[in-house]
Design a protein around this motif. Sequence first.
Motif, PDB file in Angstrom:
ATOM      1  N   SER A   1      46.223  50.226  46.165  1.00 63.87           N
ATOM      2  CA  SER A   1      47.438  49.436  45.974  1.00 63.87           C
ATOM      3  C   SER A   1      47.564  48.435  47.111  1.00 63.87           C
ATOM      4  O   SER A   1      47.005  48.604  48.186  1.00 63.87           O
ATOM      5  CB  SER A   1      48.666  50.327  45.895  1.00 63.87           C
ATOM      6  N   SER A   2      48.324  47.403  46.856  1.00 61.13           N
ATOM      7  CA  SER A   2      48.532  46.334  47.829  1.00 61.13           C
ATOM      8  C   SER A   2      49.915  46.456  48.445  1.00 61.13           C
ATOM      9  O   SER A   2      50.754  47.211  47.969  1.00 61.13           O
ATOM     10  CB  SER A   2      48.393  44.991  47.110  1.00 61.13           C
ATOM     11  N   ASP A   3      50.159  45.695  49.481  1.00 57.13           N
ATOM     12  CA  ASP A   3      51.506  45.621  50.050  1.00 57.13           C
ATOM     13  C   ASP A   3      52.461  44.931  49.078  1.00 57.13           C
ATOM     14  O   ASP A   3      53.663  45.134  49.126  1.00 57.13           O
ATOM     15  CB  ASP A   3      51.492  44.845  51.370  1.00 57.13           C
ATOM     16  N   GLU A   4      51.899  44.121  48.208  1.00 58.51           N
ATOM     17  CA  GLU A   4      52.669  43.384  47.212  1.00 58.51           C
ATOM     18  C   GLU A   4      52.918  44.278  45.999  1.00 58.51           C
ATOM     19  O   GLU A   4      51.972  44.822  45.424  1.00 58.51           O
ATOM     20  CB  GLU A   4      51.860  42.154  46.799  1.00 58.51           C
ATOM     21  N   PRO A   5      54.172  44.492  45.585  1.00 56.70           N
ATOM     22  CA  PRO A   5      54.436  45.349  44.419  1.00 56.70           C
ATOM     23  C   PRO A   5      53.768  44.799  43.160  1.00 56.70           C
ATOM     24  O   PRO A   5      53.792  43.604  42.908  1.00 56.70           O
ATOM     25  CB  PRO A   5      55.962  45.306  44.268  1.00 56.70           C
ATOM     26  N   GLY A   6      53.148  45.694  42.379  1.00 56.38           N
ATOM     27  CA  GLY A   6      52.521  45.289  41.130  1.00 56.38           C
ATOM     28  C   GLY A   6      51.121  44.717  41.289  1.00 56.38           C
ATOM     29  O   GLY A   6      50.575  44.173  40.337  1.00 56.38           O
ATOM     30  N   TRP A   7      50.524  44.831  42.478  1.00 54.96           N
ATOM     31  CA  TRP A   7      49.185  44.302  42.731  1.00 54.96           C
ATOM     32  C   TRP A   7      48.258  45.437  43.146  1.00 54.96           C
ATOM     33  O   TRP A   7      48.645  46.309  43.918  1.00 54.96           O
ATOM     34  CB  TRP A   7      49.205  43.276  43.863  1.00 54.96           C
ATOM     35  N   TRP A   8      47.009  45.404  42.646  1.00 54.35           N
ATOM     36  CA  TRP A   8      45.976  46.371  43.017  1.00 54.35           C
ATOM     37  C   TRP A   8      44.682  45.624  43.272  1.00 54.35           C
ATOM     38  O   TRP A   8      44.376  44.633  42.605  1.00 54.35           O
ATOM     39  CB  TRP A   8      45.762  47.399  41.908  1.00 54.35           C
ATOM     40  N   THR A   9      43.915  46.120  44.210  1.00 54.91           N
ATOM     41  CA  THR A   9      42.607  45.558  44.512  1.00 54.91           C
ATOM     42  C   THR A   9      41.561  46.626  44.242  1.00 54.91           C
ATOM     43  O   THR A   9      41.696  47.763  44.686  1.00 54.91           O
ATOM     44  CB  THR A   9      42.519  45.115  45.989  1.00 54.91           C
ATOM     45  N   GLY A  10      40.524  46.240  43.525  1.00 53.48           N
ATOM     46  CA  GLY A  10      39.438  47.161  43.223  1.00 53.48           C
ATOM     47  C   GLY A  10      38.151  46.695  43.878  1.00 53.48           C
ATOM     48  O   GLY A  10      37.758  45.545  43.734  1.00 53.48           O
ATOM     49  N   THR A  11      37.523  47.599  44.622  1.00 52.68           N
ATOM     50  CA  THR A  11      36.206  47.326  45.177  1.00 52.68           C
ATOM     51  C   THR A  11      35.187  47.752  44.135  1.00 52.68           C
ATOM     52  O   THR A  11      35.229  48.885  43.651  1.00 52.68           O
ATOM     53  CB  THR A  11      35.991  48.091  46.497  1.00 52.68           C
TER      54      THR A  11
ATOM     55  N   GLY B   1      25.623  37.088  39.824  1.00 52.08           N
ATOM     56  CA  GLY B   1      25.294  38.345  40.484  1.00 52.08           C
ATOM     57  C   GLY B   1      26.296  39.433  40.162  1.00 52.08           C
ATOM     58  O   GLY B   1      27.045  39.355  39.195  1.00 52.08           O
ATOM     59  N   THR B   2      26.333  40.447  41.014  1.00 50.72           N
ATOM     60  CA  THR B   2      27.242  41.568  40.827  1.00 50.72           C
ATOM     61  C   THR B   2      28.615  41.210  41.373  1.00 50.72           C
ATOM     62  O   THR B   2      28.719  40.708  42.486  1.00 50.72           O
ATOM     63  CB  THR B   2      26.707  42.813  41.563  1.00 50.72           C
ATOM     64  N   PRO B   3      29.681  41.473  40.603  1.00 51.57           N
ATOM     65  CA  PRO B   3      31.024  41.214  41.125  1.00 51.57           C
ATOM     66  C   PRO B   3      31.313  42.143  42.301  1.00 51.57           C
ATOM     67  O   PRO B   3      30.795  43.252  42.371  1.00 51.57           O
ATOM     68  CB  PRO B   3      31.936  41.509  39.942  1.00 51.57           C
ATOM     69  N   LYS B   4      32.128  41.686  43.231  1.00 47.09           N
ATOM     70  CA  LYS B   4      32.436  42.457  44.435  1.00 47.09           C
ATOM     71  C   LYS B   4      33.859  43.013  44.444  1.00 47.09           C
ATOM     72  O   LYS B   4      34.089  44.126  44.862  1.00 47.09           O
ATOM     73  CB  LYS B   4      32.234  41.601  45.687  1.00 47.09           C
ATOM     74  N   VAL B   5      34.813  42.205  44.004  1.00 47.53           N
ATOM     75  CA  VAL B   5      36.235  42.585  44.089  1.00 47.53           C
ATOM     76  C   VAL B   5      36.931  42.223  42.785  1.00 47.53           C
ATOM     77  O   VAL B   5      36.649  41.187  42.182  1.00 47.53           O
ATOM     78  CB  VAL B   5      36.926  41.862  45.268  1.00 47.53           C
ATOM     79  N   PHE B   6      37.843  43.087  42.368  1.00 48.66           N
ATOM     80  CA  PHE B   6      38.648  42.864  41.179  1.00 48.66           C
ATOM     81  C   PHE B   6      40.109  42.962  41.604  1.00 48.66           C
ATOM     82  O   PHE B   6      40.511  43.966  42.178  1.00 48.66           O
ATOM     83  CB  PHE B   6      38.339  43.939  40.129  1.00 48.66           C
ATOM     84  N   VAL B   7      40.888  41.930  41.350  1.00 51.45           N
ATOM     85  CA  VAL B   7      42.317  41.942  41.669  1.00 51.45           C
ATOM     86  C   VAL B   7      43.080  42.033  40.350  1.00 51.45           C
ATOM     87  O   VAL B   7      42.811  41.282  39.418  1.00 51.45           O
ATOM     88  CB  VAL B   7      42.735  40.681  42.448  1.00 51.45           C
ATOM     89  N   LEU B   8      44.006  42.963  40.280  1.00 48.46           N
ATOM     90  CA  LEU B   8      44.812  43.197  39.082  1.00 48.46           C
ATOM     91  C   LEU B   8      46.280  43.089  39.475  1.00 48.46           C
ATOM     92  O   LEU B   8      46.696  43.676  40.476  1.00 48.46           O
ATOM     93  CB  LEU B   8      44.508  44.598  38.539  1.00 48.46           C
ATOM     94  N   TYR B   9      47.043  42.314  38.715  1.00 51.65           N
ATOM     95  CA  TYR B   9      48.465  42.186  39.034  1.00 51.65           C
ATOM     96  C   TYR B   9      49.299  42.003  37.774  1.00 51.65           C
ATOM     97  O   TYR B   9      48.860  41.461  36.785  1.00 51.65           O
ATOM     98  CB  TYR B   9      48.719  41.059  40.031  1.00 51.65           C
ATOM     99  N   ARG B  10      50.518  42.528  37.879  1.00 54.40           N
ATOM    100  CA  ARG B  10      51.457  42.497  36.748  1.00 54.40           C
ATOM    101  C   ARG B  10      52.327  41.242  36.849  1.00 54.40           C
ATOM    102  O   ARG B  10      52.851  40.917  37.905  1.00 54.40           O
ATOM    103  CB  ARG B  10      52.349  43.735  36.796  1.00 54.40           C
ATOM    104  N   THR B  11      52.448  40.542  35.726  1.00 50.88           N
ATOM    105  CA  THR B  11      53.404  39.440  35.616  1.00 50.88           C
ATOM    106  C   THR B  11      54.460  39.885  34.605  1.00 50.88           C
ATOM    107  O   THR B  11      54.292  40.928  33.966  1.00 50.88           O
ATOM    108  CB  THR B  11      52.709  38.142  35.130  1.00 50.88           C
TER     109      THR B  11
END
Length: 101
Positions: A76-86, A13-23
């Motif tokens: 942006s998230s509370d966690e540095p280097g993390w983003w959440t996309g709706t 189906g259609t994706p709902k959430v995308f999480v992006l984070y830097r390592t």
Amino acid sequence: MKRRRKHWRDGFGTPKVFVLYRTPDVWRYAMYFSGAIVDGYLAQPSADSEPGAAQSAAHGKAEDLAGRPLTISWESSDEPGWWTGTITTELVELTPNSAAR
């Protein structure tokens, strides 16, 4: 050589959430469908690039995996280097002639 099928064709189906984070080495992502998760890393841009460049690349990756245009609203998230996309599906307006094709 076996070709990978687009995830939306696999019944995800259609994706709902995308999480992006830097390592330290790469930008990683996880895309959440209802009932499935697809994860991996972005080959470009590099891990030291700006978040906007990574979000743009992630947007392209999400559209590629979903097989259709998407809109992603990043927070942006509370966690540095993390983003959440709706994620939402981009609405496409049909003209009278395009429906007959």
